[in-house]
Design a protein around this motif. Structure first.
Motif, mmCIF file in Angstrom:
data_model
loop_
_atom_site.group_PDB
_atom_site.id
_atom_site.type_symbol
_atom_site.label_atom_id
_atom_site.label_comp_id
_atom_site.label_asym_id
_atom_site.label_seq_id
_atom_site.Cartn_x
_atom_site.Cartn_y
_atom_site.Cartn_z
ATOM 1 N N ALA A 148 0.822 -1.207 0.000
ATOM 2 C CA ALA A 148 0.000 0.000 0.000
ATOM 3 C C ALA A 148 0.857 1.259 0.000
ATOM 4 C CB ALA A 148 -0.912 0.009 1.226
ATOM 5 N N THR A 149 0.218 2.372 -0.329
ATOM 6 C CA THR A 149 0.817 3.699 -0.165
ATOM 7 C C THR A 149 0.252 4.285 1.129
ATOM 8 O OG1 THR A 149 0.992 4.024 -2.552
ATOM 9 C CG2 THR A 149 1.111 5.990 -1.168
ATOM 10 N N ILE A 150 1.150 4.616 2.053
ATOM 11 C CA ILE A 150 0.731 4.960 3.411
ATOM 12 C C ILE A 150 1.311 6.311 3.811
ATOM 13 C CG2 ILE A 150 0.682 4.195 5.811
ATOM 14 C CD1 ILE A 150 1.589 1.411 4.752
ATOM 15 N N ASN A 151 0.452 7.176 4.329
ATOM 16 C CA ASN A 151 0.938 8.409 4.946
ATOM 17 C C ASN A 151 1.229 8.106 6.405
ATOM 18 O OD1 ASN A 151 1.115 11.002 6.253
ATOM 19 N ND2 ASN A 151 0.200 11.880 4.407
ATOM 20 N N THR A 173 6.681 -4.507 5.319
ATOM 21 C CA THR A 173 7.905 -3.864 4.822
ATOM 22 C C THR A 173 7.774 -3.346 3.395
ATOM 23 O OG1 THR A 173 8.751 -6.006 4.087
ATOM 24 C CG2 THR A 173 9.370 -5.284 6.303
ATOM 25 N N ASP A 174 6.793 -3.853 2.646
ATOM 26 C CA ASP A 174 6.635 -3.483 1.235
ATOM 27 C C ASP A 174 5.534 -2.439 1.121
ATOM 28 O OD1 ASP A 174 6.564 -3.331 -1.512
ATOM 29 O OD2 ASP A 174 5.363 -5.169 -1.748
ATOM 30 N N TYR A 175 5.920 -1.165 1.225
ATOM 31 C CA TYR A 175 4.928 -0.095 1.102
ATOM 32 C C TYR A 175 5.633 1.173 0.642
ATOM 33 C CZ TYR A 175 6.772 1.233 5.708
ATOM 34 O OH TYR A 175 7.596 1.576 6.753
ATOM 35 N N GLU A 176 4.849 2.071 0.073
ATOM 36 C CA GLU A 176 5.364 3.392 -0.305
ATOM 37 C C GLU A 176 4.971 4.372 0.784
ATOM 38 O OE1 GLU A 176 4.680 6.901 -3.627
ATOM 39 O OE2 GLU A 176 4.215 4.816 -4.168
ATOM 40 N N GLU A 177 5.944 5.090 1.317
ATOM 41 C CA GLU A 177 5.684 6.010 2.420
ATOM 42 C C GLU A 177 5.508 7.431 1.929
ATOM 43 O OE1 GLU A 177 8.816 6.351 5.265
ATOM 44 O OE2 GLU A 177 7.528 7.245 6.802
ATOM 45 N N GLN A 178 4.451 8.072 2.407
ATOM 46 C CA GLN A 178 4.227 9.497 2.215
ATOM 47 C C GLN A 178 4.267 10.156 3.590
ATOM 48 O OE1 GLN A 178 3.544 11.157 -0.829
ATOM 49 N NE2 GLN A 178 4.131 9.217 -1.775
ATOM 50 N N THR A 179 4.720 11.391 3.660
ATOM 51 C CA THR A 179 4.772 12.105 4.944
ATOM 52 C C THR A 179 4.082 13.454 4.781
ATOM 53 O OG1 THR A 179 6.963 12.999 4.396
ATOM 54 C CG2 THR A 179 6.884 10.977 5.703
ATOM 55 N N ALA A 180 3.023 13.657 5.541
ATOM 56 C CA ALA A 180 2.276 14.908 5.462
ATOM 57 C C ALA A 180 1.442 15.062 6.727
ATOM 58 C CB ALA A 180 1.372 14.925 4.223
ATOM 59 N N GLU A 187 -6.858 14.799 2.778
ATOM 60 C CA GLU A 187 -7.062 15.177 1.381
ATOM 61 C C GLU A 187 -6.519 14.099 0.437
ATOM 62 O OE1 GLU A 187 -8.723 17.558 -1.483
ATOM 63 O OE2 GLU A 187 -8.882 17.679 0.697
ATOM 64 N N GLN A 188 -5.373 13.517 0.797
ATOM 65 C CA GLN A 188 -4.809 12.439 -0.014
ATOM 66 C C GLN A 188 -5.736 11.234 -0.060
ATOM 67 O OE1 GLN A 188 -1.056 12.084 2.131
ATOM 68 N NE2 GLN A 188 0.067 12.761 0.327
ATOM 69 N N LEU A 189 -6.328 10.896 1.061
ATOM 70 C CA LEU A 189 -7.285 9.786 1.080
ATOM 71 C C LEU A 189 -8.505 10.120 0.235
ATOM 72 C CD1 LEU A 189 -7.169 8.721 4.840
ATOM 73 C CD2 LEU A 189 -6.731 7.215 2.891
ATOM 74 N N ARG A 190 -9.001 11.322 0.377
ATOM 75 C CA ARG A 190 -10.183 11.752 -0.365
ATOM 76 C C ARG A 190 -9.942 11.665 -1.871
ATOM 77 N NH1 ARG A 190 -10.598 16.211 2.056
ATOM 78 N NH2 ARG A 190 -12.191 15.629 3.574
ATOM 79 N N ASN A 191 -8.726 11.994 -2.298
ATOM 80 C CA ASN A 191 -8.399 12.004 -3.723
ATOM 81 C C ASN A 191 -7.903 10.660 -4.237
ATOM 82 O OD1 ASN A 191 -9.038 14.723 -3.771
ATOM 83 N ND2 ASN A 191 -6.922 15.391 -3.470
ATOM 84 N N GLY A 192 -7.743 9.683 -3.345
ATOM 85 C CA GLY A 192 -7.252 8.376 -3.765
ATOM 86 C C GLY A 192 -5.752 8.343 -4.002
#
Length: 318
Positions: A148-151, A173-180, A187-192
């Protein structure tokens, strides 16, 4: 205690940010208070720290000769850096981050860089770890976050630290990290743009409330083996429950974990000042609208992970 892998991942995620904070470069910009004007570092406006800090501001200014300049920040890790250099007089931080900072361990931002002047004032309320996803992602457990892509929270925040601890403990261990920030994550969740986000704060968190009122969300439990693993990896995690109905569309209680929010200061703030501020807050908890059921003298040392400032000790021991 987090593994070496957690510490390496945290340093990679924060880069120079955490170290810059400790060097005094991540403060709110106005410096510490002068005389009766005190600098209080909070967190992002969409979390719990900032509005609660403004309630403290009103109480302190109504009941003492001090004024508080409440500043938005990236929260715990950044706030420790500001206290370390005296750029803040008081700040809200997590009890696990306080322990890391004081002992120079746990995460790379503090590894072998103990913040010797950091001292505690009081613990406040459980900071619930809330793992949010959209209802259509199919994510139902922590293990489902693989791929998953995770904030994970603001860069350098206590939220990010906790998120990485929980993910590693669960073997994700297999995920893309976003930091905000919390608001940006919503907003990121709302926009997918992301699949899930970690939020750490006392429920209800404003950013989650707003998202739940406009979108179908799910809160992913941190329970069973995932919760046991998190607590084994980090002793400051405690069992917690988000009550049914806290957020729109969530009609069941959600099991998770929490840390503890606390007020911290540094040993350069004089005893009389800390006593006055502490007394004002805890003698007027009836004026609070945020977390009033949690903040009181009876529980103000629960989970305190560092030594008390003499001014706070003078109040609580009187």
């Amino acid at each position: 205690m987090p593994t070496e892998h957690t510490r390496r991942r945290f340093l990679q995620a924060t880069g120079a940010t955490g170290i810059a904070a400790l060097a005094g470069c991540a403060g709110g910009g106005d410096g510490a208070g002068d005389g009766t004007r005190l600098s209080w570092h909070a967190g992002g406006q969409s979390g719990t720290y900032y509005p609660l800090s403004n309630e403290f501001k009103t109480i302190v200014e109504d009941n003492t000769d001090y004024s508080l300049n409440v500043q938005t920040t990236g929260a715990s890790v950044e706030n420790v850096g500001s206290l370390a250099k005296g750029n803040a007089d008081f700040a809200l931080i997590q009890n696990d981050i306080a322990y890391f900072a004081k002992n120079g361990t746990g995460i790379d931002a503090f590894q072998d860089r103990a913040v010797d002047n950091l001292v505690g004032v009081a613990t406040l309320y459980p900071e619930t770890i809330t793992l949010i996803t959209r209802a259509d992602t199919g994510i139902e457990t922590v293990a489902d976050l693989d791929g998953a892509t995770i904030n994970t929270g603001d860069l350098g925040s206590g939220t990010q630290v906790n998120a990485l601890q929980i993910l590693e403990a669960a073997g994700v261990t297999d995920y893309e990290e976003q930091t905000a920030s919390f608001a940006q994550a919503a907003e990121q969740l709302r926009n997918g743009d992301i699949d899930a986000a970690f939020v750490v704060g006392g429920w209800p968190v404003g950013a989650i409330e707003e998202l739940a009122n406009t979108n179908d969300i799910e809160i992913v439990p941190i329970e069973g083996e995932a919760r046991d693993a998190a607590k084994e990896a980090a002793s400051w995690f405690a069992d917690d429950t988000i009550p049914s109905g806290t957020y729109s569309g969530i009609d069941r209680s959600i099991e998770t974990v929490s840390v503890q929010a606390m007020i911290a200061t540094h040993d350069g703030v004089d005893e009389a000042t800390v006593t006055a501020v502490t007394s004002a807050i805890f003698e007027h908890t009836g004026d609070l609208t945020i977390k009033p059921d949690f903040i009181d003298t009876a529980s103000a040392q629960d989970g305190m992970s560092i030594d008390l400032h003499p001014g706070a000790a003078a109040y609580f021991e009187s």
